[in-house]
Structure formats: C-alpha cells, structure tokens
Design a protein around this motif. Structure first.
Motif, PDB file in Angstrom:
ATOM      1  N   LEU A   1     -17.769 -22.867   0.861  1.00 48.19           N
ATOM      2  CA  LEU A   1     -17.082 -22.034  -0.153  1.00 48.19           C
ATOM      3  C   LEU A   1     -17.351 -20.566   0.238  1.00 48.19           C
ATOM      4  O   LEU A   1     -18.127 -20.092   0.135  1.00 48.19           O
ATOM      5  N   LYS A   2     -16.073 -19.971   0.430  1.00 45.89           N
ATOM      6  CA  LYS A   2     -15.990 -18.691   0.676  1.00 45.89           C
ATOM      7  C   LYS A   2     -15.703 -17.621  -0.278  1.00 45.89           C
ATOM      8  O   LYS A   2     -16.281 -16.373  -0.077  1.00 45.89           O
ATOM      9  N   ALA A   3     -14.959 -18.138  -1.074  1.00 50.27           N
ATOM     10  CA  ALA A   3     -14.359 -17.110  -2.334  1.00 50.27           C
ATOM     11  C   ALA A   3     -14.201 -18.038  -3.385  1.00 50.27           C
ATOM     12  O   ALA A   3     -13.534 -19.232  -3.203  1.00 50.27           O
ATOM     13  N   GLU A   4     -14.580 -17.500  -4.637  1.00 49.61           N
ATOM     14  CA  GLU A   4     -13.845 -18.076  -5.791  1.00 49.61           C
ATOM     15  C   GLU A   4     -13.309 -17.242  -7.015  1.00 49.61           C
ATOM     16  O   GLU A   4     -13.886 -15.856  -6.747  1.00 49.61           O
ATOM     17  N   ARG A   5     -12.231 -17.689  -7.547  1.00 50.16           N
ATOM     18  CA  ARG A   5     -11.908 -16.676  -8.512  1.00 50.16           C
ATOM     19  C   ARG A   5     -11.770 -17.824  -9.657  1.00 50.16           C
ATOM     20  O   ARG A   5     -11.620 -18.737  -9.800  1.00 50.16           O
ATOM     21  N   LEU A   6     -11.719 -17.304 -10.971  1.00 48.21           N
ATOM     22  CA  LEU A   6     -11.477 -17.967 -12.392  1.00 48.21           C
ATOM     23  C   LEU A   6     -10.510 -16.909 -13.029  1.00 48.21           C
ATOM     24  O   LEU A   6     -10.851 -15.754 -13.467  1.00 48.21           O
ATOM     25  N   ILE A   7      -9.231 -17.732 -13.202  1.00 46.87           N
ATOM     26  CA  ILE A   7      -8.175 -16.668 -13.813  1.00 46.87           C
ATOM     27  C   ILE A   7      -7.791 -17.255 -15.058  1.00 46.87           C
ATOM     28  O   ILE A   7      -7.807 -18.324 -15.311  1.00 46.87           O
ATOM     29  N   PRO A   8      -7.854 -16.410 -16.234  1.00 47.06           N
ATOM     30  CA  PRO A   8      -7.451 -16.851 -17.586  1.00 47.06           C
ATOM     31  C   PRO A   8      -6.156 -17.253 -17.585  1.00 47.06           C
ATOM     32  O   PRO A   8      -5.067 -16.655 -16.778  1.00 47.06           O
ATOM     33  N   GLY A   9      -5.769 -18.155 -18.317  1.00 44.13           N
ATOM     34  CA  GLY A   9      -4.328 -18.765 -18.686  1.00 44.13           C
ATOM     35  C   GLY A   9      -4.371 -19.697 -19.728  1.00 44.13           C
ATOM     36  O   GLY A   9      -5.078 -19.306 -20.804  1.00 44.13           O
TER      37      GLY A   9
ATOM     38  N   LEU B   1      -1.360 -17.926  -9.183  1.00 42.90           N
ATOM     39  CA  LEU B   1      -0.854 -18.036  -7.804  1.00 42.90           C
ATOM     40  C   LEU B   1      -0.931 -16.699  -7.295  1.00 42.90           C
ATOM     41  O   LEU B   1      -1.028 -16.582  -5.866  1.00 42.90           O
ATOM     42  N   GLU B   2      -0.878 -15.680  -7.959  1.00 41.43           N
ATOM     43  CA  GLU B   2      -1.154 -14.285  -7.275  1.00 41.43           C
ATOM     44  C   GLU B   2      -2.778 -14.600  -6.777  1.00 41.43           C
ATOM     45  O   GLU B   2      -2.941 -13.945  -5.521  1.00 41.43           O
TER      46      GLU B   2
ATOM     47  N   ARG C   1       6.387 -15.168  -0.723  1.00 45.20           N
ATOM     48  CA  ARG C   1       5.489 -14.003  -0.803  1.00 45.20           C
ATOM     49  C   ARG C   1       4.458 -13.921   0.156  1.00 45.20           C
ATOM     50  O   ARG C   1       4.141 -12.593   0.942  1.00 45.20           O
ATOM     51  N   LEU C   2       4.148 -15.075   0.857  1.00 46.79           N
ATOM     52  CA  LEU C   2       3.224 -14.863   2.118  1.00 46.79           C
ATOM     53  C   LEU C   2       3.835 -13.910   3.164  1.00 46.79           C
ATOM     54  O   LEU C   2       3.100 -13.394   3.818  1.00 46.79           O
ATOM     55  N   ILE C   3       4.896 -14.570   3.390  1.00 42.52           N
ATOM     56  CA  ILE C   3       5.668 -13.981   4.617  1.00 42.52           C
ATOM     57  C   ILE C   3       6.222 -12.506   4.196  1.00 42.52           C
ATOM     58  O   ILE C   3       5.845 -11.662   5.101  1.00 42.52           O
ATOM     59  N   ARG C   4       6.655 -12.221   2.934  1.00 49.82           N
ATOM     60  CA  ARG C   4       7.155 -10.781   2.674  1.00 49.82           C
ATOM     61  C   ARG C   4       5.918 -10.042   2.739  1.00 49.82           C
ATOM     62  O   ARG C   4       6.077  -8.654   3.193  1.00 49.82           O
ATOM     63  N   GLU C   5       4.701 -10.408   2.551  1.00 48.31           N
ATOM     64  CA  GLU C   5       3.564  -9.460   2.427  1.00 48.31           C
ATOM     65  C   GLU C   5       2.835  -9.507   3.849  1.00 48.31           C
ATOM     66  O   GLU C   5       1.716  -8.964   3.891  1.00 48.31           O
ATOM     67  N   GLY C   6       3.338 -10.274   4.870  1.00 41.38           N
ATOM     68  CA  GLY C   6       2.544 -10.382   6.138  1.00 41.38           C
ATOM     69  C   GLY C   6       1.248 -11.063   5.865  1.00 41.38           C
ATOM     70  O   GLY C   6       0.569 -10.716   6.684  1.00 41.38           O
ATOM     71  N   ARG C   7       1.131 -11.916   4.880  1.00 37.64           N
ATOM     72  CA  ARG C   7      -0.196 -12.576   4.812  1.00 37.64           C
ATOM     73  C   ARG C   7      -0.170 -13.902   5.783  1.00 37.64           C
ATOM     74  O   ARG C   7      -1.471 -14.578   6.006  1.00 37.64           O
ATOM     75  N   ALA C   8       1.074 -14.338   6.103  1.00 34.93           N
ATOM     76  CA  ALA C   8       1.010 -15.396   6.923  1.00 34.93           C
ATOM     77  C   ALA C   8       2.142 -15.278   7.851  1.00 34.93           C
ATOM     78  O   ALA C   8       3.107 -14.549   7.458  1.00 34.93           O
ATOM     79  N   GLY C   9       2.084 -15.743   9.106  1.00 40.34           N
ATOM     80  CA  GLY C   9       3.180 -15.275  10.247  1.00 40.34           C
ATOM     81  C   GLY C   9       4.222 -16.374  10.178  1.00 40.34           C
ATOM     82  O   GLY C   9       5.368 -16.106  10.208  1.00 40.34           O
TER      83      GLY C   9
ATOM     84  N   LEU D   1      13.987 -11.333  -3.025  1.00 38.00           N
ATOM     85  CA  LEU D   1      13.367 -10.633  -2.045  1.00 38.00           C
ATOM     86  C   LEU D   1      11.886 -11.069  -2.250  1.00 38.00           C
ATOM     87  O   LEU D   1      11.009 -11.493  -1.285  1.00 38.00           O
ATOM     88  N   ALA D   2      11.378 -10.753  -3.411  1.00 46.64           N
ATOM     89  CA  ALA D   2       9.636 -11.046  -3.841  1.00 46.64           C
ATOM     90  C   ALA D   2       9.456 -11.825  -5.179  1.00 46.64           C
ATOM     91  O   ALA D   2       9.427 -11.008  -6.274  1.00 46.64           O
ATOM     92  N   PRO D   3       9.488 -13.266  -4.994  1.00 41.41           N
ATOM     93  CA  PRO D   3       9.713 -13.902  -6.600  1.00 41.41           C
ATOM     94  C   PRO D   3       8.217 -13.459  -7.265  1.00 41.41           C
ATOM     95  O   PRO D   3       7.187 -13.289  -6.581  1.00 41.41           O
ATOM     96  N   ALA D   4       8.304 -13.251  -8.424  1.00 44.67           N
ATOM     97  CA  ALA D   4       7.010 -12.787  -9.111  1.00 44.67           C
ATOM     98  C   ALA D   4       6.206 -14.419  -9.396  1.00 44.67           C
ATOM     99  O   ALA D   4       6.776 -15.402  -9.313  1.00 44.67           O
ATOM    100  N   LEU D   5       4.860 -14.108  -9.183  1.00 50.51           N
ATOM    101  CA  LEU D   5       4.052 -15.269  -9.514  1.00 50.51           C
ATOM    102  C   LEU D   5       3.134 -15.068 -10.931  1.00 50.51           C
ATOM    103  O   LEU D   5       2.997 -13.718 -11.028  1.00 50.51           O
TER     104      LEU D   5
END
Ligand SMILES: C[S@@+](CC[C@H](N)C(=O)[O-])C[C@H]1O[C@@H](n2cnc3c(N)ncnc32)[C@H](O)[C@@H]1O
Length: 225
Positions: free
Chosen positions: A137-145, A10-11, A35-43, A2-6
């Motif tokens: 550039l409209k938004a930027e994130r820096l994700i630890p990993g 990727l989140e 996940r994009l479809i499940r959460e309605g972020r893309a049609g 149903l909703a794979p973990a990211l």
C-alpha cells in the motif's frame, strides 16, 4: 468536452495515477481517462467496459473529447482485453470490494505493477489481497460522500508491506495503515460510528465482537476516547 468534472472520489483516484500507459477497468463514462490525458497524468489510456450502454457512452465521450489517438475503448471483462505488459498502471473504481477483488484475481499476468482502487464498501478485502499477492500500500485516501470512500494506491513489491509495522493488524486491515497514521476527522467519525453500531451486537467470538475489537484498537491508535 474538454475537461469533464469528477466527483470527489474520482478526483482522489485521478490524483493517485501517474503512468505512461494506464487502463481504467469499468470506466462507464470515460471521464477519468479523459482527465488523465488532459492533465498529462497518463500518456495513453485503455478503457475497458463490460456492458454495452457504458461502452457506447465511453466511445461517444472519447470521440467528443477528440482523444481517440490517446484513449482506446475496448469491450470485455476486467483485464481480459489487455495484453500482458501493455499498461503499467490500472484503476478500478466505483464497485464493491468483492467485485474488484474478483477482477484482480482473474487478471493473472495481465495485472500491471501499479493499481489505484476505489471500492464502494470496506477496503479490507483489497488490503488482504494486496498482502497475499505481492503488493504494498503506497497511499490511501478516505473521501467523504454518501459514505466514506476508501481510495488505495498499490505497487508490486517484494517482502512484507512496511506500512503495517507497529500497528494493530486487524485495525490496520479494516481502516488502512496510512489512514490510521494520518488520523483524519473522517476516519475518526467512521471508527466512532462503527463502535456505536457494533457495541450492542458484540459477544465473544461473534463477527461483530471481532470487528468491535478492531474499531476499539483503531480508536486507541487515533488517540480518541
Ligand atoms: C458503478 S460503475 C463505476 C464507473 C466509474 N469507474 C466510476 O467510478 O464512476 C461500474 C462500471 O463497471 C462496469 N463493469 C462492471 N464489472 C466489470 C468488469 N468485470 N469488467 C469491465 N467493466 C465492468 C459496469 O458496466 C459499469 O459501467
């Protein structure tokens, strides 16, 4: 499924996508489009995959999620399997910035107006590409990993990108104008690590010297010492 973990990077990509029709280029497992479809972020989503193994995996996961009406999986290189104007947004994640830039350069009129990009190394090349190719550039994130992963949202716009106003140019290109303004702990740690790595290598005119100057001016913007 149903909703794979990211994972966290990727989140962050997921959270920066908002589209009628979205393409995920080099999707591998297709977890992001599911996940994009499940959460309605893309049609609607198009998955593009170059290699047979990931292509089969994407098809299997989309079928298991029973989303074949919403997600189409296509074989091919970058944007080539898409028609011009077919999607209004695309993501390219988990590859080197050089590979991503190559995919963007080959896209031509198939390139949609919004892009979410996550390189596995420095995003400088992508920021330069954006400036030279009419994207802001409209938004930027820096994700630890394993290392800090940059995530960028770009949108097609006219004129110079206001995000760079009043910032030292090389520092903003290397570390990201929005990230410099926000000044997170993750960025401060990265800048300090760069300074420690580059200081013994730097000499006037050498690449390491130019990169060290960028790191030092980034530290000044961040108010560090
Ligand atoms: C490291 S995986 C990243 C998967 C996913 N995007 C992520 O971030 O977890 C890169 C994927 O991109 C695919 N790929 C590489 N170059 C490509 C291209 N030019 N066009 C389409 N797919 C490509 C590879 O087959 C692989 O599945």
């Amino acid at each position: 499924m149903l909703a794979p973990a990211l994972d966290a990077r990727l989140e962050a990509v997921l959270a920066l996508v908002e589209a009628e029709a979205h393409a995920d280029i080099g999707s591998d497992h297709a977890h992001l489009p599911i996940r994009l479809i499940r959460e309605g972020r893309a049609g609607r989503c198009v998955v593009v995959e170059l290699n047979p193994g990931p292509l089969a995996l994407a098809r299997r996961n989309v079928a298991r999620a029973r989303l074949h009406d919403h997600i189409e999986v296509r074989e091919g290189d970058g944007f080539a399997p898409l028609l011009p104007g077919e999607v209004d947004s695309a993501s390219v994640s988990g590859m080197g910035a050089g590979t991503i830039t190559g995919i963007l350069r080959r896209a031509g009129e198939r390139l949609p107006p919004a892009l979410v990009l996550q390189p596995n190394d420095s995003a400088r090349t992508l920021r330069l590409w954006a400036r030279e190719n009419g994207h802001h550039l409209k938004a930027e994130r820096l994700i630890p990993g394993h290392w800090p992963y940059p995530v960028l949202r770009l949108e097609r716009r006219d004129g110079p990108d206001p995000a760079y106003a009043d910032l030292p140019e090389q520092a903003a290109l290397r570390y990201g104008p929005h990230l410099l303004r926000e000044g997170s702990e993750v960025l401060l740690k990265l800048v300090r690590a760069d300074i420690a790595r580059l200081t013994p290598l730097a000499a006037p005119g050498r690449t390491a010297g130019v990169e060290l100057d960028a790191a030092l001016s980034a530290l000044a913007v961040l108010g560090g010492q």
